[in-house]
Scaffold this motif. Structure first.
Motif, PDB file in Angstrom:
ATOM      1  N   GLN A 246     -54.657 123.984   7.370  1.00 14.19           N
ATOM      2  CA  GLN A 246     -55.889 123.185   7.389  1.00 14.19           C
ATOM      3  C   GLN A 246     -57.146 124.039   7.163  1.00 14.19           C
ATOM      4  O   GLN A 246     -58.200 123.752   7.705  1.00 14.19           O
ATOM      5  N   MET A 247     -57.023 125.075   6.347  1.00 14.24           N
ATOM      6  CA  MET A 247     -58.171 125.923   6.053  1.00 14.24           C
ATOM      7  C   MET A 247     -58.719 125.578   4.664  1.00 14.24           C
ATOM      8  O   MET A 247     -58.716 126.399   3.739  1.00 14.24           O
ATOM      9  N   THR A 248     -59.171 124.336   4.518  1.00 11.85           N
ATOM     10  CA  THR A 248     -59.771 123.891   3.268  1.00 11.85           C
ATOM     11  C   THR A 248     -61.006 123.058   3.579  1.00 11.85           C
ATOM     12  O   THR A 248     -61.163 122.541   4.697  1.00 11.85           O
ATOM     13  N   LEU A 249     -61.855 122.904   2.583  1.00 15.31           N
ATOM     14  CA  LEU A 249     -63.046 122.066   2.753  1.00 15.31           C
ATOM     15  C   LEU A 249     -62.643 120.629   3.064  1.00 15.31           C
ATOM     16  O   LEU A 249     -63.304 119.945   3.865  1.00 15.31           O
ATOM     17  N   LEU A 250     -61.551 120.167   2.450  1.00 18.20           N
ATOM     18  CA  LEU A 250     -61.074 118.814   2.694  1.00 18.20           C
ATOM     19  C   LEU A 250     -60.812 118.592   4.182  1.00 18.20           C
ATOM     20  O   LEU A 250     -61.224 117.565   4.754  1.00 18.20           O
ATOM     21  N   HIS A 251     -60.134 119.523   4.830  1.00 18.97           N
ATOM     22  CA  HIS A 251     -59.827 119.364   6.246  1.00 18.97           C
ATOM     23  C   HIS A 251     -61.085 119.439   7.106  1.00 18.97           C
ATOM     24  O   HIS A 251     -61.213 118.698   8.090  1.00 18.97           O
ATOM     25  N   ARG A 252     -62.017 120.311   6.745  1.00 16.31           N
ATOM     26  CA  ARG A 252     -63.257 120.385   7.519  1.00 16.31           C
ATOM     27  C   ARG A 252     -64.019 119.066   7.433  1.00 16.31           C
ATOM     28  O   ARG A 252     -64.529 118.563   8.442  1.00 16.31           O
ATOM     29  N   VAL A 253     -64.070 118.500   6.240  1.00 16.84           N
ATOM     30  CA  VAL A 253     -64.783 117.238   6.061  1.00 16.84           C
ATOM     31  C   VAL A 253     -64.028 116.099   6.745  1.00 16.84           C
ATOM     32  O   VAL A 253     -64.618 115.284   7.469  1.00 16.84           O
ATOM     33  N   LEU A 254     -62.706 116.035   6.524  1.00 13.73           N
ATOM     34  CA  LEU A 254     -61.905 114.944   7.074  1.00 13.73           C
ATOM     35  C   LEU A 254     -62.003 114.874   8.589  1.00 13.73           C
ATOM     36  O   LEU A 254     -62.369 113.837   9.150  1.00 13.73           O
ATOM     37  N   TRP A 255     -61.671 115.977   9.263  1.00 13.95           N
ATOM     38  CA  TRP A 255     -61.665 115.941  10.717  1.00 13.95           C
ATOM     39  C   TRP A 255     -63.072 115.957  11.284  1.00 13.95           C
ATOM     40  O   TRP A 255     -63.303 115.469  12.401  1.00 13.95           O
ATOM     41  N   GLY A 256     -64.014 116.505  10.520  1.00  7.71           N
ATOM     42  CA  GLY A 256     -65.403 116.417  10.945  1.00  7.71           C
ATOM     43  C   GLY A 256     -65.886 114.975  10.967  1.00  7.71           C
ATOM     44  O   GLY A 256     -66.558 114.534  11.906  1.00  7.71           O
ATOM     45  N   ILE A 257     -65.519 114.218   9.918  1.00 10.10           N
ATOM     46  CA  ILE A 257     -65.908 112.799   9.858  1.00 10.10           C
ATOM     47  C   ILE A 257     -65.179 111.989  10.930  1.00 10.10           C
ATOM     48  O   ILE A 257     -65.797 111.195  11.664  1.00 10.10           O
ATOM     49  N   LEU A 258     -63.851 112.174  11.032  1.00 10.95           N
ATOM     50  CA  LEU A 258     -63.068 111.388  11.988  1.00 10.95           C
ATOM     51  C   LEU A 258     -63.499 111.636  13.432  1.00 10.95           C
ATOM     52  O   LEU A 258     -63.438 110.725  14.272  1.00 10.95           O
ATOM     53  N   SER A 259     -63.935 112.856  13.715  1.00 10.41           N
ATOM     54  CA  SER A 259     -64.378 113.165  15.083  1.00 10.41           C
ATOM     55  C   SER A 259     -65.880 112.992  15.251  1.00 10.41           C
ATOM     56  O   SER A 259     -66.425 113.305  16.311  1.00 10.41           O
ATOM     57  N   LEU A 260     -66.525 112.480  14.192  1.00 11.15           N
ATOM     58  CA  LEU A 260     -67.992 112.312  14.205  1.00 11.15           C
ATOM     59  C   LEU A 260     -68.684 113.624  14.540  1.00 11.15           C
ATOM     60  O   LEU A 260     -69.588 113.684  15.376  1.00 11.15           O
ATOM     61  N   GLY A 261     -68.215 114.669  13.857  1.00  8.65           N
ATOM     62  CA  GLY A 261     -68.812 115.985  14.071  1.00  8.65           C
ATOM     63  C   GLY A 261     -68.562 116.541  15.456  1.00  8.65           C
ATOM     64  O   GLY A 261     -69.326 117.382  15.941  1.00  8.65           O
ATOM     65  N   GLY A 262     -67.488 116.109  16.075  1.00  5.53           N
ATOM     66  CA  GLY A 262     -67.156 116.579  17.417  1.00  5.53           C
ATOM     67  C   GLY A 262     -67.641 115.665  18.525  1.00  5.53           C
ATOM     68  O   GLY A 262     -67.371 115.919  19.707  1.00  5.53           O
ATOM     69  N   MET A 263     -68.336 114.586  18.171  1.00 11.45           N
ATOM     70  CA  MET A 263     -68.823 113.649  19.191  1.00 11.45           C
ATOM     71  C   MET A 263     -67.686 112.870  19.851  1.00 11.45           C
ATOM     72  O   MET A 263     -67.774 112.484  21.013  1.00 11.45           O
ATOM     73  N   LEU A 264     -66.614 112.622  19.076  1.00 13.38           N
ATOM     74  CA  LEU A 264     -65.413 112.038  19.666  1.00 13.38           C
ATOM     75  C   LEU A 264     -64.552 113.200  20.160  1.00 13.38           C
ATOM     76  O   LEU A 264     -63.889 113.879  19.385  1.00 13.38           O
ATOM     77  N   ASN A 265     -64.589 113.450  21.441  1.00 10.07           N
ATOM     78  CA  ASN A 265     -63.920 114.614  21.995  1.00 10.07           C
ATOM     79  C   ASN A 265     -63.214 114.246  23.294  1.00 10.07           C
ATOM     80  O   ASN A 265     -63.111 113.069  23.659  1.00 10.07           O
ATOM     81  N   GLU A 266     -62.734 115.275  23.988  1.00  5.80           N
ATOM     82  CA  GLU A 266     -61.956 115.036  25.203  1.00  5.80           C
ATOM     83  C   GLU A 266     -62.768 114.363  26.305  1.00  5.80           C
ATOM     84  O   GLU A 266     -62.199 113.723  27.204  1.00  5.80           O
ATOM     85  N   ARG A 267     -64.080 114.477  26.258  1.00  9.40           N
ATOM     86  CA  ARG A 267     -64.920 113.825  27.272  1.00  9.40           C
ATOM     87  C   ARG A 267     -65.250 112.385  26.883  1.00  9.40           C
ATOM     88  O   ARG A 267     -65.064 111.464  27.671  1.00  9.40           O
ATOM     89  N   THR A 268     -65.710 112.196  25.647  1.00  5.55           N
ATOM     90  CA  THR A 268     -66.140 110.848  25.250  1.00  5.55           C
ATOM     91  C   THR A 268     -64.966 109.891  25.064  1.00  5.55           C
ATOM     92  O   THR A 268     -65.109 108.676  25.247  1.00  5.55           O
ATOM     93  N   LEU A 269     -63.796 110.417  24.694  1.00  6.63           N
ATOM     94  CA  LEU A 269     -62.630 109.554  24.488  1.00  6.63           C
ATOM     95  C   LEU A 269     -61.778 109.381  25.750  1.00  6.63           C
ATOM     96  O   LEU A 269     -60.841 108.578  25.751  1.00  6.63           O
ATOM     97  N   ALA A 270     -62.104 110.127  26.805  1.00 12.12           N
ATOM     98  CA  ALA A 270     -61.279 110.091  28.012  1.00 12.12           C
ATOM     99  C   ALA A 270     -61.072 108.680  28.567  1.00 12.12           C
ATOM    100  O   ALA A 270     -59.933 108.304  28.894  1.00 12.12           O
TER     101      ALA A 270
END
Length: 310
Positions: A246-270
């Motif tokens: 997962q060391m590609t721009l595609l993966h950075r963009v994909l998981w960045g979007i799906l996690s809302l830049g990290g806003m969807l995380n272990e605290r907010t999704l708990a």
């Protein structure tokens, strides 16, 4: 053929018992398998695994146990291959419970594959079904999330011993979590070995039901996997490996979007994860948690890679 089933284990005594009992119940229907052994390598367990096995050794006539300091699964598998007496190695994990036709199915697929290819440059890859049902793990149905596109993974694979010896076994530099088996697979692919799917050789991979208390350990594993992924890329600097780790721009963009830049995380999704768990859907909760777990992995890959550049 003589099978050596190589199993590394570390502090998994309860499920290991089910794993070993299943291997003692193998039904061999023809002459393809002359015999088999189970080479169990204890990787420094502290949960009484060896003491339990000594007390119950008469119940496991096929098991040959060995022990090493806690050096990790790569070193344990290498020791298992070194001690193995068979000409064909099967790798499984100690939390895998197999069916009674497991060995015969691998044998049939190996023989058929060699006849069809006219060559022995092949290995068989069985099915792995994930389950959290400890009492009856083999009752779990196949799910779409059980699909694996891996070329070589040690959860359920059979291969002629000579190819492992020729390729150089596992790289013990992979001391953290992840990638040591897929890295060996890259070397096997360079030798021209073909993957033969063997869905009849089923193993049920047990893990405890997901809970919020598991999240810190899962995050740590993803960070470790990221670091080991960079080691994988150092050894094989190809775009294929970049995709795998997962060391590609595609993966950075994909998981960045799906996690809302990290806003969807272990605290907010708990709260949502706990609700799914309360509804009796721990596996679905784990799949949702992979949104931020994969984001941690991608960040771990790039963090480790930046360290190499400095």
């Amino acid at each position: 053929m003589f099978f050596s089933v190589v199993i590394p284990t570390y502090n998994r005594k309860p499920i290991l018992e089910k794993c070993l009992r299943a291997l003692e119940k193998q039904q061999l229907s023809d002459h393809k398998v002359t015999d088999y052994e189970v080479v169990l390598v204890d990787d420094g367990s502290t949960d009484g695994t060896l003491e339990w096995l000594t007390e119950h050794s008469a119940e496991f006539p096929h098991v040959r146990p060995f022990v090493q300091n806690h050096l990790g699964p790569a070193a344990a598998r290498n020791l298992g291959v070194e001690k193995a007496q068979g000409d064909t190695i099967i790798f499984i994990d100690s939390d895998l419970v197999v069916t009674e036709q497991f060995l015969q199915s691998h044998a049939d697929a190996l023989v058929d594959g060699k006849e069809k290819l006219g060559d022995d440059r092949l290995f068989t890859y069985g099915a792995v079904i994930n389950t959290c049902n400890f009492d009856n793990p083999t009752s779990e149905p196949y799910k779409i999330t059980d699909f694996s596109a891996a070329y070589f993974a040690t959860g359920n694979v059979a291969i002629d011993r000579k190819w492992l010896e020729k390729v150089g076994l596992f790289d013990t530099g992979f001391q953290l979590y992840g990638w040591e088996d897929l890295e060996l697979g890259v070397r096997l692919k360079k030798l021209g070995l073909k993957l033969i799917k063997c869905p009849e050789a089923v193993g049920y991979h047990w893990h405890p039901p997901f809970s919020l208390a598991d999240i810190p350990n899962l995050i740590d594993k993803e960070i470790q996997r990221g670091r080991m992924g960079v080691l994988f890329y150092q050894k094989h600097p190809t775009f294929e490996v970049r995709l795998m780790i997962q060391m590609t721009l595609l993966h950075r963009v994909l998981w960045g979007i799906l996690s809302l830049g990290g806003m969807l995380n272990e605290r907010t999704l708990a709260p949502f994860l706990q609700w799914l768990i309360d509804q009796g859907k721990p596996q679905l909760a784990l799949e949702v948690a992979r949104i931020f777990l994969n984001w941690y992995n991608v960040k771990g890959v790039y963090s480790a890679y930046r360290e190499l550049q400095t």
